[in-house]
Design an enzyme around this catalytic site. Structure first.
Site, PDB file in Angstrom:
ATOM      1  N   HIS A 158     -11.627   2.803  18.851  1.00 25.45           N
ATOM      2  CA  HIS A 158     -11.160   1.732  19.735  1.00 25.45           C
ATOM      3  C   HIS A 158     -12.108   1.581  20.937  1.00 25.45           C
ATOM      4  O   HIS A 158     -11.820   0.832  21.866  1.00 25.45           O
ATOM      5  CB  HIS A 158      -9.751   2.024  20.259  1.00 25.45           C
ATOM      6  CG  HIS A 158      -8.666   1.854  19.242  1.00 25.45           C
ATOM      7  ND1 HIS A 158      -8.624   0.807  18.364  1.00 25.45           N
ATOM      8  CD2 HIS A 158      -7.562   2.595  18.983  1.00 25.45           C
ATOM      9  CE1 HIS A 158      -7.548   0.911  17.599  1.00 25.45           C
ATOM     10  NE2 HIS A 158      -6.889   1.997  17.948  1.00 25.45           N
ATOM     11  N   ARG A 181       4.708  -2.742  11.467  1.00 24.92           N
ATOM     12  CA  ARG A 181       5.968  -3.162  12.063  1.00 24.92           C
ATOM     13  C   ARG A 181       6.411  -4.538  11.561  1.00 24.92           C
ATOM     14  O   ARG A 181       7.173  -4.666  10.634  1.00 24.92           O
ATOM     15  CB  ARG A 181       5.785  -3.133  13.597  1.00 24.92           C
ATOM     16  CG  ARG A 181       7.029  -3.238  14.434  1.00 24.92           C
ATOM     17  CD  ARG A 181       6.653  -3.291  15.912  1.00 24.92           C
ATOM     18  NE  ARG A 181       5.800  -4.443  16.220  1.00 24.92           N
ATOM     19  CZ  ARG A 181       6.238  -5.639  16.595  1.00 24.92           C
ATOM     20  NH1 ARG A 181       7.511  -5.844  16.764  1.00 24.92           N
ATOM     21  NH2 ARG A 181       5.389  -6.635  16.818  1.00 24.92           N
TER      22      ARG A 181
HETATM   23  S1  PPS Z   1      -3.736   0.842  15.934  1.00 22.81           S
HETATM   24  O1  PPS Z   1      -2.661   1.789  16.295  1.00 22.81           O
HETATM   25  O2  PPS Z   1      -4.403   0.334  17.124  1.00 22.81           O
HETATM   26  O3  PPS Z   1      -4.689   1.375  14.976  1.00 22.81           O
HETATM   27  O4  PPS Z   1      -2.957  -0.391  15.280  1.00 22.81           O
HETATM   28  P1  PPS Z   1      -3.599  -1.532  14.370  1.00 22.81           P
HETATM   29  O5  PPS Z   1      -3.680  -1.041  12.989  1.00 22.81           O
HETATM   30  O6  PPS Z   1      -4.811  -2.087  15.009  1.00 22.81           O
HETATM   31  O7  PPS Z   1      -2.510  -2.675  14.465  1.00 22.81           O
HETATM   32  C1  PPS Z   1      -1.198  -2.520  13.997  1.00 22.81           C
HETATM   33  C2  PPS Z   1      -0.672  -3.915  13.766  1.00 22.81           C
HETATM   34  O8  PPS Z   1      -1.179  -4.412  12.504  1.00 22.81           O
HETATM   35  C3  PPS Z   1      -0.083  -4.770  11.683  1.00 22.81           C
HETATM   36  N1  PPS Z   1      -0.403  -4.596  10.258  1.00 22.81           N
HETATM   37  C4  PPS Z   1      -0.369  -5.612   9.382  1.00 22.81           C
HETATM   38  N2  PPS Z   1      -0.090  -6.927   9.547  1.00 22.81           N
HETATM   39  C5  PPS Z   1      -0.106  -7.699   8.435  1.00 22.81           C
HETATM   40  N3  PPS Z   1      -0.357  -7.242   7.190  1.00 22.81           N
HETATM   41  C6  PPS Z   1      -0.657  -5.938   6.985  1.00 22.81           C
HETATM   42  N4  PPS Z   1      -0.929  -5.494   5.759  1.00 22.81           N
HETATM   43  C7  PPS Z   1      -0.666  -5.058   8.121  1.00 22.81           C
HETATM   44  N5  PPS Z   1      -0.891  -3.728   8.281  1.00 22.81           N
HETATM   45  C8  PPS Z   1      -0.727  -3.473   9.591  1.00 22.81           C
HETATM   46  C9  PPS Z   1       1.027  -3.829  12.137  1.00 22.81           C
HETATM   47  O9  PPS Z   1       2.271  -4.261  11.679  1.00 22.81           O
HETATM   48  C10 PPS Z   1       0.849  -3.931  13.649  1.00 22.81           C
HETATM   49  O10 PPS Z   1       1.248  -5.198  14.168  1.00 22.81           O
HETATM   50  P2  PPS Z   1       2.731  -5.527  14.685  1.00 22.81           P
HETATM   51  O11 PPS Z   1       2.614  -6.843  15.379  1.00 22.81           O
HETATM   52  O12 PPS Z   1       3.132  -4.421  15.603  1.00 22.81           O
HETATM   53  O13 PPS Z   1       3.577  -5.619  13.465  1.00 22.81           O
END
Ligand code: PPS
Length: 334
Positions: free
Chosen positions: A147, A296
Site C-alpha cells: 500500500h 464485504r
Molecule cells: S485491503 O485491505 O486494502 O487489501 O482491501 P482491498 O482488497 O483493497 O479492498 C477490499 C474491497 O474490495 C472488495 N472486493 C470486491 N469487490 C467486487 N468483487 C470482488 N470480487 C471483490 N473482492 C474484494 C471488498 O468487498 C472491499 O470493498 P467493500 O466496499 O468494503 O465491499
C-alpha cells in the site's frame, strides 16, 4: 533523515496523538507523518521505513500496489492466477501466503508487542520483521502486495519489475476503510462513520494522503512497467481487464480461460472463498469478521447510503481542492 531513507519522519502534535490513541486502540506508538507529502503511519513505521525503501528487488517481481480498500485483493487474485498459469489448486493456499503484504509488520507490531491482553487472545503471534522476511524468502516469480506510495518504495522499482496499481473512488474507499478499521484489532477504531470520515479528510489514516498516493502513480503512468487499473473497470468489464493484465504480464489466455477466471473472480465466489476472504487472518485473532466480512459489499457507489448532505458537500470540496485534475481523470467528479 539518513542516507538510506531520504525523508523526515515527524511525530504528530501531542494533542492529535492523544486523540488518535483514544480512537484507534491499535495505535499505541501514536502516529507520524513522512514529509514532504505527510504520509501518515503508526509510529512503529520508523523502524521499517528504510527497510521498505531499500527492499531488494528482482526483475521477475510483480507488485500489486494501491491505496487501501481499492480492490487490491481482487487484483492480487487475478494477477497470481495469471502468473501461475491458472493454477486453481495452488490458489487454495491463503492469498496472504502466496502474495504477501510487504509492509504488514509495521501494522502488527504495535499490537502484538505492546498490548499483552490482546496478545493473550491471539492464537499465533507474528514476530517483528516476520512478514518482510517472508517476502525475501519467496521463490521467483514473487508476487508482492504493497500500500506504499511510490516515493516510499525502492526508487528503481519500475525500472526493475512490473507494478499494477489499482485505484478506487475515494468515496467508496472511505466507507470500506471505515469497516476495515473496525474489523481489524490492529486499528481498533472506536468511533462512528462520521468520526472516521473526519479523520479521512484530515489525512489522518494510514497511507493517506489519498491524492498524493494516487498522483504519484498517475505521474508514472507512461512507464511501460506500470499498469493502472480502477475498481470500476473491474466491476464494469472484468474479462476486458483480464485481457489487459494478461497482455501486460506477457501471458496468453483463451476465451474459455477468461470465462473461467471471470467466474472465479466474481464477488460471490470471492466472498465464499476462504483463501481470499481473510478467514486465515481471522483464525489468528487479528481481525473479527464482523462489519460484513473482509470481502464485504463489493459495490461501486455504495457511499451514497453513508454520506449525509453535508458530507457530500465537504467531500466534493475536498476532491476539488486536493485532487486537482485527478477526480475528473478518474470520472469521480462530474
Ligand atoms: S485491503 O485491505 O486494502 O487489501 O482491501 P482491498 O482488497 O483493497 O479492498 C477490499 C474491497 O474490495 C472488495 N472486493 C470486491 N469487490 C467486487 N468483487 C470482488 N470480487 C471483490 N473482492 C474484494 C471488498 O468487498 C472491499 O470493498 P467493500 O466496499 O468494503 O465491499
Amino acid at each position: 533523515m539518513s542516507s538510506d531513507f531520504p525523508y523526515a519522519i515527524e511525530p504528530l502534535e501531542e494533542k492529535e496523538n492523544d486523540a488518535i490513541r483514544k480512537d484507534f486502540t491499535g495505535y499505541l506508538s501514536g502516529a507520524v507523518r513522512v514529509q514532504p507529502q505527510g504520509y501518515f503511519f503508526q509510529g512503529i513505521y520508523r523502524q521499517y521505513a528504510h527497510r521498505y525503501y531499500n527492499l531488494s528487488l528482482r526483475p521477475t517481481d510483480v507488485f500489486v500496489a494501491s491505496y487501501p480498500k481499492s480492490g487490491t485483493t481482487w487484483t492480487q487474485e487475478l494477477v497470481w492466477l495469471l502468473i501461475h498459469n491458472l493454477d486453481y489448486e495452488g490458489a487454495k493456499v491463503p492469498l496472504d501466503d502466496r502474495f504477501p503484504f510487504v509492509e504488514a509488520d509495521h501494522v502488527l507490531d504495535a499490537l502484538v508487542f505492546q498490548r499483552p491482553e490482546l496478545k493473550a487472545k491471539m492464537k499465533s503471534t507474528p514476530e517483528p520483521g516476520e512478514r518482510l522476511a517472508q517476502v525475501t524468502k519467496l521463490e521467483d516469480p514473487r508476487c508482492i502486495k504493497t500500500h506504499m506510495p511510490f516515493s516510499l518504495l525502492p526508487p528503481k522499482i519500475l525500472d526493475t519489475c512490473k507494478v499494477i496499481y489499482v485505484a478506487r473512488d475515494p468515496r467508496d474507499v472511505v466507507v470500506s476503510y471505515y469497516h476495515h478499521h473496525r474489523m481489524w484489532i490492529t486499528h481498533g477504531f472506536q468511533g462512528d462513520f462520521r468520526a472516521f470520515f473526519d479523520y479521512f479528510l484530515k489525512d489522518q489514516v494510514m497511507w493517506s494522503p489519498f491524492w498524493d498516493h494516487l498522483r504519484e502513480a498517475w505521474e508514472r503512468r507512461s512507464h511501460p512497467n506500470l499498469l493502472i487499473l480502477t475498481y470500476d473497470q473491474l466491476k464494469e468489464d472484468l474479462p476486458a481487464v483480464i485481457r489487459k493484465v494478461a497482455g501486460f504480464l506477457g501471458k496468453e489466455v483463451s476465451q474459455e480461460e477468461i470465462e473461467n477466471l471471470t467466474k472465479h473472480l466474481h464477488f460471490d465466489s470471492m466472498k465464499s472463498n476462504p483463501a481470499v476472504n481473510a478467514v486465515a487472518e481471522a483464525s489468528t485473532g487479528l481481525l473479527d469478521l464482523k462489519e460484513g466480512g473482509f470481502v464485504r459489499k463489493g459495490k461501486s457507489g455504495g457511499w451514497k447510503d453513508y454520506f449525509e448532505e453535508d458530507m457530500k458537500e465537504r467531500f466534493h470540496a475536498w476532491m476539488a481542492e486536493k485532487g486537482g485534475s485527478l477526480p475528473k481523470e478518474f470520472k469521480w467528479m462530474k
